[in-house]
Design a protein around this motif. Sequence first.
Motif, PDB file in Angstrom:
ATOM      1  N   GLN A 127       0.841  -1.193   0.000  1.00 61.14           N
ATOM      2  CA  GLN A 127       0.000   0.000   0.000  1.00 61.14           C
ATOM      3  C   GLN A 127       0.872   1.237   0.000  1.00 61.14           C
ATOM      4  OE1 GLN A 127      -2.569   0.608   3.459  1.00 61.14           O
ATOM      5  NE2 GLN A 127      -4.209   1.269   2.099  1.00 61.14           N
ATOM      6  N   SER A 128       0.379   2.286  -0.660  1.00 62.54           N
ATOM      7  CA  SER A 128       1.072   3.574  -0.669  1.00 62.54           C
ATOM      8  C   SER A 128       0.103   4.631  -0.160  1.00 62.54           C
ATOM      9  CB  SER A 128       1.543   3.926  -2.081  1.00 62.54           C
ATOM     10  OG  SER A 128       0.421   4.179  -2.908  1.00 62.54           O
ATOM     11  N   ARG A 130      -1.084   6.943  -1.766  1.00 59.94           N
ATOM     12  CA  ARG A 130      -2.074   7.166  -2.813  1.00 59.94           C
ATOM     13  C   ARG A 130      -3.251   6.186  -2.714  1.00 59.94           C
ATOM     14  NH1 ARG A 130       0.537   7.340  -8.581  1.00 59.94           N
ATOM     15  NH2 ARG A 130       1.235   5.391  -7.712  1.00 59.94           N
ATOM     16  N   SER A 131      -3.005   4.993  -2.152  1.00 63.31           N
ATOM     17  CA  SER A 131      -4.074   3.994  -2.069  1.00 63.31           C
ATOM     18  C   SER A 131      -4.605   3.822  -0.648  1.00 63.31           C
ATOM     19  CB  SER A 131      -3.571   2.644  -2.600  1.00 63.31           C
ATOM     20  OG  SER A 131      -2.511   2.153  -1.798  1.00 63.31           O
TER      21      SER A 131
END
Length: 201
Positions: free
Chosen positions: A81-82, A84-85
Motif C-alpha cells: 500500500q502507498s 495514494r491507495s
Amino acid sequence: RKICGRLQRRMTNAVDFPDYIERFGPFYVAGQERTGKPWAADFFTVYRADHDERDYSFEGRGWRSAVAGTRTDEMYLDDIQSLRSLNQTGDIIERLRQDFFSRPGRVGKIVITGTRVGIGDVYEELWEQGIVSESNIVRLPIMDAEGKGLCPELWPEEALERRRALVGEDAWWRNYMQKPRHSMDAAFTDAMIEGAHDDLR
C-alpha cells in the motif's frame, strides 16, 4: 522484476558467488528452457528442480496480477500500500484474503513487509482484524522512545535531524518511526509511557 533479476544474477555469477553455486547449484544451464525449465525476467525454474508441477521456483508479480490457481510454499508481499491507495484499505484487505492468503499450503509461510502509510492502513487493519498476531509483528522505528537512533553507524544523530527536517513531521512518523501520526496528536508521548512503567508492580 528487480528481485527476480537479482536472484538470477546471484545464481549464475560464478565470480562473486562460487561457493553458493557449487553447493546448491547449478541453478541455470544453457538451453534448459527447452526441457520445460524457463528462465525469464519475471519467473524461473532452477535447473535442479525435480518437481513436475507447473508452478515456478520463483515468480515475481505485481499487485494487480492474477494469482488464481497458483500454489506456493513461501509468499513475500512487499509495500502493498502507498499513501495514494490509503482510501482503498478495505479493498486491499479483501483481495489479500480472497486471492493471496489462500495460495500457500497448510504449512506455507506469508511474510509481509511495508512502511506505514497512515491511520487505518493495511498494516493496522491486518493487526486489528486479528489476521496477524502481535507476536508476529516486527516494528523497526529508527529511534527509540528517548529519541536515540537505533542504528547510529548508518544514521548518525545529525543525519536523522536533517532527514526529519527534509521529509516533515507526518512522513517522519509514518516512514521512519512506523507510527502514522506525529507526537503532537497523542495525549501521551512514547517517552512518557516508557517512563511510567513499573516492573516491580
